[in-house]
Write a protein that holds these residues in place. Structure first.
Motif, PDB file in Angstrom:
ATOM      1  N   LYS A  46      11.478  -6.201   8.322  1.00  0.00           N
ATOM      2  CA  LYS A  46      11.258  -5.151   7.319  1.00  0.00           C
ATOM      3  C   LYS A  46      12.523  -4.403   6.941  1.00  0.00           C
ATOM      4  N   SER A 133       2.796  -2.193   7.024  1.00  0.00           N
ATOM      5  CA  SER A 133       2.585  -2.942   5.790  1.00  0.00           C
ATOM      6  C   SER A 133       3.668  -4.022   5.694  1.00  0.00           C
ATOM      7  N   ASN A 135       5.878  -5.317   3.845  1.00  0.00           N
ATOM      8  CA  ASN A 135       6.874  -5.236   2.771  1.00  0.00           C
ATOM      9  C   ASN A 135       8.210  -4.841   3.389  1.00  0.00           C
ATOM     10  N   SER A 141       3.939  -1.816  -1.028  1.00  0.00           N
ATOM     11  CA  SER A 141       3.119  -2.547  -0.059  1.00  0.00           C
ATOM     12  C   SER A 141       2.444  -3.743  -0.731  1.00  0.00           C
ATOM     13  N   HIS A 222       9.434   6.364  -1.258  1.00  0.00           N
ATOM     14  CA  HIS A 222       8.712   5.297  -0.575  1.00  0.00           C
ATOM     15  C   HIS A 222       7.830   4.592  -1.583  1.00  0.00           C
TER      16      HIS A 222
HETATM   17 MG    MG Z   1       4.358   0.820   4.835  1.00  0.00          MG
END
Ligand code: MG
Ligand code: TXA
Length: 325
Positions: A46, A133, A135, A141, A222
């Motif tokens: 990630k 998540s 991503n 996401s 985010h």
């Molecule tokens: Mg997340």
């Protein structure tokens, strides 16, 4: 989805590999929550800072005591009312829980996801699966298996494909370790629904931008597309589109009304007027608009009412994040 893929996925987890799997909210990037080497792979895949804690997904509420201690009555009530479902409970960690899961904090996030494939995997694996998540850190996401493959590719041993996620935005996060229950991240399960089950007040999320205790989903920037994204009122938006087009710029729009004009440089997507449908479609639509190579994404601001809280939260963060990208 053939049953043996679930068995294969559980074997991958036992071997310390990463498995992406569908939940009702978004796709998760799973690892054996008891295996530090496997957990380290999540952070690498990630690009996520090591002090950001992970949610542990459980097969059912009977696993709570293996991960948390000093469980308040509220935890059992909420688990009975909402699990499996899009609610994450922050509880006092069990001493056996890895620091990689908790980010070194004395709490742990737990939830039982409501997706047949996730539940089949959890039961087959028989233990906790840590899963953020699926991503890259700070980005949108994934709500389909294809999103995960595009974004994480070879970092993942296996992607279980369970179709598009039903809810479409991440779980509500509720902190049960403070004096009063407090929502750290709004989601499909509202403060009012939680309060009804508890028969007690639930503190809402802090003001936008307030620093929360290491909830990465609470960073202002985010869930962000790469294209600059702006939220605006519908009349402002139409004026901004006209200006941009006149200046030769390409614009992508998400708005609840049909396009008032057609133009080769205009990509217009009609958003649902229903908040749960809007949430369901949000991330896939943002990915599509982001991929269109426009100069900006303009989103008509949804109503500022309680049902839209989680959607507004994600849109505000997407706007803040895209401007830093
Ligand atoms: Mg997340
Ligand atoms: O719907 C969801 O919750 C999805 C699916 C896959 O279950 N998961 C998810 O994970 O959104 P992630 O890592 O992208 O977001 C989880 C958030 C992070 O912001 C993390 O900081 C916060 O939960 N979190 C996890 N454990 C925590 C803890 N002990 N205290 C405070 N925040 C915590």
């Amino acid at each position: 989805m053939a049953l043996n893929s679930v068995a294969e996925a559980a074997d991958c987890l036992r071997a310390g590999e990463l498995v992406a799997f569908p939940t009702e909210t978004v796709y998760g990037l799973g690892a054996d929550a008891r295996n530090p080497a496997a957990l380290a792979k999540i952070f690498a895949a990630k690009g996520r800072p090591a002090d950001h804690p992970l949610i542990v997904h459980l097969p059912d509420a009977s696993h709570l005591e293996r991960w948390a201690v000093d469980l308040p009555e509220a935890a059992f009530k909420l688990a009975a009312a909402f699990w499996p479902g899009p609610l994450t409970l922050i509880l006092k960690r069990h001493p056996a829980v890895s620091d990689l899961v908790t980010g070194g904090q004395d709490t742990v996030g737990l939830r039982v996801p409501n997706h047949p494939l996730a539940l089949a995997l959890l039961h087959e694996f028989g233990n906790g699966i840590a899963a953020p998540s699926a991503n890259r850190f700070g980005r949108i996401s994934p709500t389909t298996a294809q999103h995960v493959r595009e974004e994480l590719g070879a970092a993942v041993a296996m992607v279980l494909d369970g179709g598009p996620c039903a809810v479409g935005i991440e779980s509500t996060i509720l902190d049960l370790t403070a004096a009063a229950p407090r929502i750290l991240r709004p989601g499909a399960i509202s403060a009012a629904e939680i309060a009804r089950v508890l028969g007690a007040e639930v503190a809402g999320q802090g003001e936008y931008g307030e620093t929360m205790p290491r909830v990465s989903g609470s960073l202002a920037a985010h869930y962000a597309p790469r294209t600059p994204l702006q939220l605006m009122a519908m009349d402002e938006l139409v004026a901004a589109v006209q200006q941009s087009l006149a200046a030769g710029r390409r614009v992508a729009v998400l708005a609840p009304a049909p396009a008032p004009l057609q133009h080769t440089n205009l990509l217009w997507r009609v958003a649902s007027a229903d908040f749960s449908r809007f949430a369901h479609d949000l991330y896939a639509t943002l990915r599509e608009l982001d991929a269109a190579g426009c100069d900006s994404i303009l989103v008509a601001r949804p109503p500022a009412t309680e049902p839209w809280r989680a959607v507004n939260d994600r849109l505000q963060r997407a706007a803040a994040g895209s401007n830093n990208a």
